[in-house]
Design a protein around this motif. Structure first.
Motif, PDB file in Angstrom:
ATOM      1  N   ASN A 299       0.807  -1.218   0.000  1.00 42.31           N
ATOM      2  CA  ASN A 299       0.000   0.000   0.000  1.00 42.31           C
ATOM      3  C   ASN A 299       0.840   1.268   0.000  1.00 42.31           C
ATOM      4  O   ASN A 299       0.391   2.299  -0.497  1.00 42.31           O
ATOM      5  CB  ASN A 299      -0.976  -0.033   1.176  1.00 42.31           C
ATOM      6  N   ARG A 302       1.463   1.588  -3.754  1.00 37.84           N
ATOM      7  CA  ARG A 302       0.291   2.105  -4.449  1.00 37.84           C
ATOM      8  C   ARG A 302       0.126   3.610  -4.221  1.00 37.84           C
ATOM      9  O   ARG A 302      -0.209   4.362  -5.143  1.00 37.84           O
ATOM     10  CB  ARG A 302      -0.962   1.379  -3.956  1.00 37.84           C
ATOM     11  N   GLU A 306       1.621   4.684  -7.667  1.00 39.39           N
ATOM     12  CA  GLU A 306       0.492   4.353  -8.536  1.00 39.39           C
ATOM     13  C   GLU A 306      -0.707   5.282  -8.298  1.00 39.39           C
ATOM     14  O   GLU A 306      -1.851   4.925  -8.564  1.00 39.39           O
ATOM     15  CB  GLU A 306       0.080   2.894  -8.326  1.00 39.39           C
ATOM     16  N   GLY A 308      -2.221   6.180  -5.675  1.00 43.99           N
ATOM     17  CA  GLY A 308      -3.222   5.696  -4.728  1.00 43.99           C
ATOM     18  C   GLY A 308      -3.753   6.819  -3.855  1.00 43.99           C
ATOM     19  O   GLY A 308      -3.133   7.879  -3.711  1.00 43.99           O
TER      20      GLY A 308
END
Length: 319
Positions: A299, A302, A306, A308
């Motif tokens: 996480n 991410r 990415e 997130g």
């Protein structure tokens, strides 16, 4: 006299040099490419660029000449992790005999390899632990794990360290010492994120406990001794870096947790080792299909790589 060269005259290199000079049998030289720092140390016994109010032991000198490595008994590498391997290759031709090379940098080389494995010397070790530079400079008792051969550990402990106020534990598993020092930066970002959001010791230690579990699994995944987590380089360094606001990696996480945006760090003046580590470790975990075992790593990746969402990070790591 023990001839010791500390390569790197930044905050940590200078503080380590100062403490080693407490042992009057150590002759300590700082090697630096910064000419202003060199002149300041040799003329004023100060490194005002990094410690404006501190005076150094008058026995410490500074140089930029690689020939200083010719007579070195011990070389302490306190440089950015990305430059240590090429630097070591450069000075190899200047050394005589078999000096002990001790890596204090916390990170991986540019290719993602363990630094000590790529250093071209016969005698090499890694020394990592809970050691903020300012506290080291101020003379507080400071601990490290010495990763290396037992005879090198015993030599360093009995000959170089007396009267320095440094404390050592030891493991022969050099790779585990290197890996713990790399991972703690990443997990300091993870804990900083929830500290910035919640400001709660309950939440901090919830994530801290998960971080310890993941570190043990990563030690095993890399073929290291998982018990190294109990050394100074493990729980000690993780606790210092993840739970103290002097830590840059924790502060980086806290700022994001409080809602501050961040930009690409490639050109930043302050290096956030943890951010680079997140990319290296997460891609390694994904390559072996084990991302579900490492929710903090996955996480973090991410969130930082990415695009997130911050709330998704909190929901994932706090359940």
């Amino acid at each position: 006299m023990n001839e010791i060269v500390v390569a790197g005259a930044g905050v940590f290199g200078t503080s380590v040099a100062e403490r080693l000079a407490w042992n009057r049998n150590n002759h300590v030289v700082l090697h630096t490419i910064e000419e202003d720092v060199m002149e300041d140390i040799n003329t004023n016994h100060q490194n005002t660029k990094y410690f404006p109010t501190k005076f150094l032991n008058p026995g410490i000198t500074a140089t930029g000449d690689d020939s200083v490595f010719e007579n070195a008994d011990v070389v302490m590498l306190v440089l950015p992790s990305s430059v240590i391997v090429p630097f070591s290759e450069r000075i190899r031709n200047h050394t005589k005999g078999t000096p002990l090379i001790v890596n204090l940098a916390k990170g991986m080389s540019d290719g993602g390899a363990f630094i000590t494995e790529d250093i071209p010397f016969e005698r090499k070790a890694s020394m990592k632990g809970p050691s903020f530079a300012i506290e080291t400079m101020n003379g507080f008792p400071t601990s490290f794990t010495f990763g290396g051969k037992k005879e090198d550990y015993e030599y360093f402990l009995s000959t170089i360290l007396p009267k320095t106020g440094f404390t050592l534990d030891w493991t022969e598993d050099v790779r585990s010492v290197e890996l713990c020092s790399i991972l703690k930066n990443m997990y300091a970002v993870a804990i900083g994120l929830v500290s910035g959001k919640y400001g709660s010791p309950n939440v901090d230690f919830l994530v801290y406990t998960k971080a310890v579990r993941e570190m043990r699994k990563l030690l095993e995944m890399y073929g290291c001794n998982p018990d190294s987590i109990f050394c100074y380089c493990g729980l000690g360094d993780l606790g210092l870096t993840a739970l103290n606001d002097l830590s840059r990696n924790r502060t980086f996480g806290m700022l994001i947790g409080k809602g501050f945006l961040f930009n690409d760090q490639n050109n930043a003046q302050t290096v956030i080792e943890g951010r680079r580590t997140i990319k290296l470790i997460a891609e390694k975990v994904r390559s072996v299909g084990r991302e579900e075992e490492f929710p903090l790593v996955e996480n973090l990746y991410r969130l930082l790589y990415e695009n997130g969402k911050l709330n998704q990070y909190f929901m994932a790591v706090l359940k």
